[in-house]
Write a protein that holds these residues in place. Structure first.
Motif, short mmCIF file in Angstrom:
data_model
loop_
_atom_site.label_atom_id
_atom_site.label_comp_id
_atom_site.label_asym_id
_atom_site.label_seq_id
_atom_site.Cartn_x
_atom_site.Cartn_y
_atom_site.Cartn_z
N LEU A 104 0.90 -1.31 -0.12
CA LEU A 104 0.07 -0.15 0.01
C LEU A 104 0.93 1.22 -0.02
N SER A 105 1.98 1.21 0.77
CA SER A 105 2.99 2.39 0.61
C SER A 105 3.25 2.54 -0.66
N MET A 106 3.44 1.79 -1.67
CA MET A 106 3.76 1.90 -2.93
C MET A 106 2.86 2.56 -3.92
N VAL A 107 1.71 2.40 -3.71
CA VAL A 107 0.57 3.02 -4.47
C VAL A 107 0.26 4.51 -4.07
N THR A 108 0.89 4.90 -3.03
CA THR A 108 0.60 6.25 -2.56
C THR A 108 0.91 7.37 -3.57
N GLN A 109 0.88 8.66 -3.39
CA GLN A 109 1.13 9.50 -4.18
C GLN A 109 2.66 9.78 -4.14
N GLY A 110 3.46 9.25 -3.21
CA GLY A 110 4.77 9.19 -3.36
C GLY A 110 5.40 7.76 -3.54
N GLY A 111 4.60 6.83 -3.81
CA GLY A 111 4.67 5.69 -3.88
C GLY A 111 6.00 5.02 -4.85
N GLN A 112 6.16 5.80 -6.03
CA GLN A 112 7.34 5.51 -6.78
C GLN A 112 8.65 5.76 -6.11
N TYR A 113 8.85 6.51 -5.08
CA TYR A 113 9.96 6.60 -4.44
C TYR A 113 10.10 5.47 -3.65
N VAL A 114 9.19 4.78 -2.96
CA VAL A 114 9.31 3.78 -2.33
C VAL A 114 9.80 2.67 -3.20
N VAL A 115 9.15 2.54 -4.20
CA VAL A 115 9.50 1.51 -5.02
C VAL A 115 11.18 1.45 -5.50
N GLU A 116 11.43 2.63 -5.71
CA GLU A 116 12.95 2.82 -6.32
C GLU A 116 13.82 2.59 -5.04
N LEU A 117 13.52 2.88 -3.81
CA LEU A 117 14.18 2.61 -2.63
C LEU A 117 14.26 1.11 -2.42
N PHE A 118 13.22 0.38 -2.69
CA PHE A 118 13.13 -1.03 -2.45
C PHE A 118 14.00 -1.64 -3.45
N ASP A 119 13.84 -1.20 -4.82
CA ASP A 119 14.56 -1.64 -6.07
C ASP A 119 16.15 -1.50 -5.93
#
Length: 270
Positions: A104-119
């Motif tokens: 759910l944290s990856m589909v918020t408004q800033g979720g793309q940054y969370v995705v890049e952090l995990f990636d």
């Protein structure tokens, strides 16, 4: 996989030729699947059919990957307390709920940054390090001879020399070199993420707190493996390591076997 490769690279090549941009500028990450490919599929006839087939392919790939990861987690949970006392569907619900909350944290408004952090931190070095520990455990702790005998007991023949040489020498060497090179590269060039400023992409370095969070993500999946191995080490682990080193350096057969092999019982057919 063949269908995915044909659709992906044909659309990418067409987009590069049509726009005149470099391949890296056409699209990457989620934008590659939902923007670049979406635009390319509209040029095919009938475009609705190709769009349905393409996104069904993405769904099947994602579900297949999810099942493999879920089974790996559930198998490990069923061997440790307190999860071994729970029913399988209870453990599955716990894992699914936790994964859903993280997702759910990856589909918020800033979720793309969370995705890049995990990636950037949780999807590269940990996988290489885990694969390195797996091959070291099987080949050098359990023993390549014992593992080859297990394969012969199941298939009726020993694995080819190519695979034994790869397991013993080639694969561990390549993986440890990649791990060391990746660590050095991360130190020399800190990881960056893509930010969107005034509708344009800008590459920025991760702040210090984000690097600390990424480091924790990396260590959580890596440190537990040697930690559990040290906690459950056998009483004579020093002698085992000493015998193994003597065998590797001097070529002498050890008086103490790292892993004893018991042949599988033969099953008589009626």
């Amino acid at each position: 996989s063949i269908y995915a490769a044909i659709s992906v690279f044909s659309i990418l090549g067409h987009q590069v030729k049509r726009t005149g941009l470099d391949l890296s500028e056409v699209g990457s990450g989620p934008g590659l699947a939902f923007i670049a490919f979406g635009e390319g599929l509209t040029l095919l006839a009938p475009n609705t059919l190709w769009a349905i087939l393409f996104f069904l392919m993405l769904l099947s790939l994602g579900v297949g990957s999810m099942f493999g990861g879920l089974e790996g987690i559930l198998t490990s949970m069923e061997e440790i307390r307190p999860f071994c006392n729970f029913k399988r569907h209870t453990n599955m619900a716990l894992v699914s709920l936790t994964s859903c909350l993280i997702g759910l944290s990856m589909v918020t408004q800033g979720g793309q940054y969370v995705v890049e952090l995990f990636d950037s931190f949780a999807a590269t070095l940990p996988l290489l390090f885990i694969a390195f520990l797996e091959i070291i455990t099987v080949v050098h702790v359990y023993g390549l001879k014992n593992f080859s005998q297990d394969i012969k007991a199941i298939t009726g023949r020993y694995p080819p020399l190519y695979f034994r040489m790869s397991w013993n020498y080639t694969s561990p060497t390549i993986m440890i070199l990649i791990v060391i090179g990746s660590i050095v590269f991360e130190i020399i060039k800190p990881p960056t993420y893509t930010a969107y400023v005034n509708y344009s992409e800008v590459s920025k370095s991760f702040p210090v707190w984000a690097i600390l969070v990424g480091t924790v993500l990396l260590l959580v999946s890596v440190v537990l493996i040697p930690a559990v191995a040290l906690i459950h080490r056998p009483p004579d682990w020093r002698q085992r390591v000493k015998d193994y080193v003597n065998t590797c350096t001097c070529g002498r057969s050890s008086s103490y076997q790292l892993a004893s092999y018991a042949p599988l019982p033969t099953v008589e057919t009626v």
